[in-house]
Design a protein around this motif. Sequence first.
Motif, PDB file in Angstrom:
ATOM      1  N   VAL A  53      -9.542   4.861   4.676  1.00  0.00           N
ATOM      2  CA  VAL A  53      -8.508   5.687   3.963  1.00  0.00           C
ATOM      3  C   VAL A  53      -8.150   5.269   2.682  1.00  0.00           C
ATOM      4  CG1 VAL A  53      -6.486   6.868   3.789  1.00  0.00           C
ATOM      5  CG2 VAL A  53      -7.823   6.863   6.125  1.00  0.00           C
ATOM      6  N   GLN A  54      -7.631   4.015   2.633  1.00  0.00           N
ATOM      7  CA  GLN A  54      -7.370   3.476   1.154  1.00  0.00           C
ATOM      8  C   GLN A  54      -8.467   3.242   0.174  1.00  0.00           C
ATOM      9  OE1 GLN A  54      -4.234   2.598   0.607  1.00  0.00           O
ATOM     10  NE2 GLN A  54      -4.299   1.572  -1.206  1.00  0.00           N
TER      11      GLN A  54
ATOM     12  N   SER B 271     -11.500   8.436  -4.764  1.00  0.00           N
ATOM     13  CA  SER B 271     -10.935   9.874  -5.172  1.00  0.00           C
ATOM     14  C   SER B 271     -10.236   9.898  -6.653  1.00  0.00           C
ATOM     15  CB  SER B 271     -10.238  10.554  -4.111  1.00  0.00           C
ATOM     16  OG  SER B 271     -10.874  10.548  -2.972  1.00  0.00           O
ATOM     17  N   LEU B 272      -9.123   8.885  -6.727  1.00  0.00           N
ATOM     18  CA  LEU B 272      -8.443   9.047  -7.852  1.00  0.00           C
ATOM     19  C   LEU B 272      -9.187   8.569  -9.029  1.00  0.00           C
ATOM     20  CD1 LEU B 272      -5.330   9.672  -8.401  1.00  0.00           C
ATOM     21  CD2 LEU B 272      -4.927   7.262  -8.328  1.00  0.00           C
TER      22      LEU B 272
ATOM     23  N   ALA C  86      -0.166   6.946  -6.494  1.00  0.00           N
ATOM     24  CA  ALA C  86      -1.183   7.717  -6.521  1.00  0.00           C
ATOM     25  C   ALA C  86      -0.974   9.273  -6.268  1.00  0.00           C
ATOM     26  CB  ALA C  86      -2.213   7.350  -5.499  1.00  0.00           C
ATOM     27  N   SER C  87       0.050   9.503  -5.417  1.00  0.00           N
ATOM     28  CA  SER C  87       0.363  11.041  -5.151  1.00  0.00           C
ATOM     29  C   SER C  87       0.948  11.496  -6.434  1.00  0.00           C
ATOM     30  CB  SER C  87       1.442  10.929  -3.968  1.00  0.00           C
ATOM     31  OG  SER C  87       2.495  10.435  -3.996  1.00  0.00           O
TER      32      SER C  87
ATOM     33  N   SER D 261     -11.079   5.456   0.255  1.00  0.00           N
ATOM     34  CA  SER D 261     -11.400   6.920  -0.126  1.00  0.00           C
ATOM     35  C   SER D 261     -10.203   7.249  -1.233  1.00  0.00           C
ATOM     36  CB  SER D 261     -11.519   7.746   1.199  1.00  0.00           C
ATOM     37  OG  SER D 261     -10.022   7.935   1.545  1.00  0.00           O
ATOM     38  N   VAL D 262      -8.936   6.883  -1.157  1.00  0.00           N
ATOM     39  CA  VAL D 262      -7.967   7.256  -2.096  1.00  0.00           C
ATOM     40  C   VAL D 262      -8.257   6.561  -3.343  1.00  0.00           C
ATOM     41  CG1 VAL D 262      -5.522   7.032  -2.910  1.00  0.00           C
ATOM     42  CG2 VAL D 262      -6.187   7.478  -0.437  1.00  0.00           C
TER      43      VAL D 262
ATOM     44  N   CYS E  41      -7.277  -3.563  -0.945  1.00  0.00           N
ATOM     45  CA  CYS E  41      -8.411  -3.215  -0.019  1.00  0.00           C
ATOM     46  C   CYS E  41      -9.242  -4.731   0.377  1.00  0.00           C
ATOM     47  CB  CYS E  41      -9.544  -2.179  -0.928  1.00  0.00           C
ATOM     48  SG  CYS E  41      -8.488  -0.664  -0.715  1.00  0.00           S
TER      49      CYS E  41
ATOM     50  N   ASN F  47       0.149   3.904  -2.827  1.00  0.00           N
ATOM     51  CA  ASN F  47      -0.109   5.376  -2.184  1.00  0.00           C
ATOM     52  C   ASN F  47       0.852   6.439  -3.056  1.00  0.00           C
ATOM     53  OD1 ASN F  47      -2.339   4.510  -1.185  1.00  0.00           O
ATOM     54  ND2 ASN F  47      -1.483   4.331   0.851  1.00  0.00           N
TER      55      ASN F  47
ATOM     56  N   CYS G  43      -1.500  12.489  -9.086  1.00  0.00           N
ATOM     57  CA  CYS G  43      -2.237  13.695  -8.637  1.00  0.00           C
ATOM     58  C   CYS G  43      -1.535  14.838  -8.941  1.00  0.00           C
ATOM     59  CB  CYS G  43      -2.509  13.453  -7.141  1.00  0.00           C
ATOM     60  SG  CYS G  43      -3.957  12.229  -6.643  1.00  0.00           S
TER      61      CYS G  43
ATOM     62  N   SER H 299       0.828  -1.094   0.001  1.00  0.00           N
ATOM     63  CA  SER H 299       0.021   0.006  -0.038  1.00  0.00           C
ATOM     64  C   SER H 299       0.890   1.216  -0.233  1.00  0.00           C
ATOM     65  CB  SER H 299      -0.842  -0.085   1.153  1.00  0.00           C
ATOM     66  OG  SER H 299      -1.793  -1.005   1.208  1.00  0.00           O
TER      67      SER H 299
END
Length: 341
Positions: free
Chosen positions: A257-258, A264-265, A60-61, A260-261, A91, A57, A64, A53
């Motif tokens: 949180v995972q 959102s992505l 993913a950053s 939601s990421v 997940c 992540n 973004c 993860s």
Amino acid sequence: MVVCISTDPSGVLCSRPLSSEQDKWINGMDVQVMDNTQIHVVPDILMLVGLASIGTNWLASRACQDSLDPSRFPRWRVPLLVWFSVAAVLCCLLVAVFVLSYALQGSLEESLKVGLRNGIRFYKDTDVPGRCFQKETIDRLQMEFRCCGNNNFKDWFEVQWVSNRYLDFTSKDVKDRIRSNVDGRYLLDGVPFSCCNPTSPRPCMRYHLTDNTAHFNYDYQSEELNLYGRGCRQALTDYYMELMNSTGPAVLSVILVQMSVLVSLRYLQTAVDTAAALEDPAGDSDGYLLEKSVRETMEDLKAKALTVLRFGQVDPSDAEGSPEDADAEKDAKDAAPTPGS
């Protein structure tokens, strides 16, 4: 320092600060007091998912950040499809491991029960390869967790926990005890020193525990024995479950949180793609989770999966030729003019 133990079904659990010697024995304690080491698969998977993860992540950053530049984000279209698949699997694994951590409580107790029983049985085998540190492990366990035996201190009455190397076979008491046992074992109504409770005001009494006449002002049935009254199986189970109850909500929050990421992505990806399709990268656009309905999306995924499974397979009918193709070829031969016509 703080020691993290990764050998219980609840994942990576941190205990109170331990010394270097305690660090050495507590990290290997599970191998000697647990019968079923396969139960470690659950926390191992949880740690691997956590490490994976971190990588997802980070990607993913980066995506973004590149979404702010319309010229750089298009290169993420294909990698993001892979990222969504991996993130969704992670997940699901987090949720499954979180549920199994609680569901395997019964397996944990049974593993500790059998493992501690074997540990007590091999307590005396300090000169046997593979069991040399069993005595040290059990003694440290009983002192650290303030417990005695598997279920209680009486478990020590049923095993010979004193090695024959330290028995005087010329002693009448030793001979009588061995002869009185059908298996020829030297059994005592006593316990190791690690069962003694240092908070008791009375000096520790470890031998002749069932003989009220062997000690002054002593009652075997009294609950005021200067020994730990709780068994180590219950002590370890309570210890692990207490840690799980404290870390469980944290793991659940990480799962949320995972997710939601992930959501959102997905909105970000579809919004940028929609803006690119409208040829207005700097304009406003709408994002979505699914391009079609849930049912249609599932049907498309099923069709794609079937296509992938059929890829590379040769259809026997294509190799042999269909009946219609054979009839058409025969008619063409009949209709063709012969050389003598």
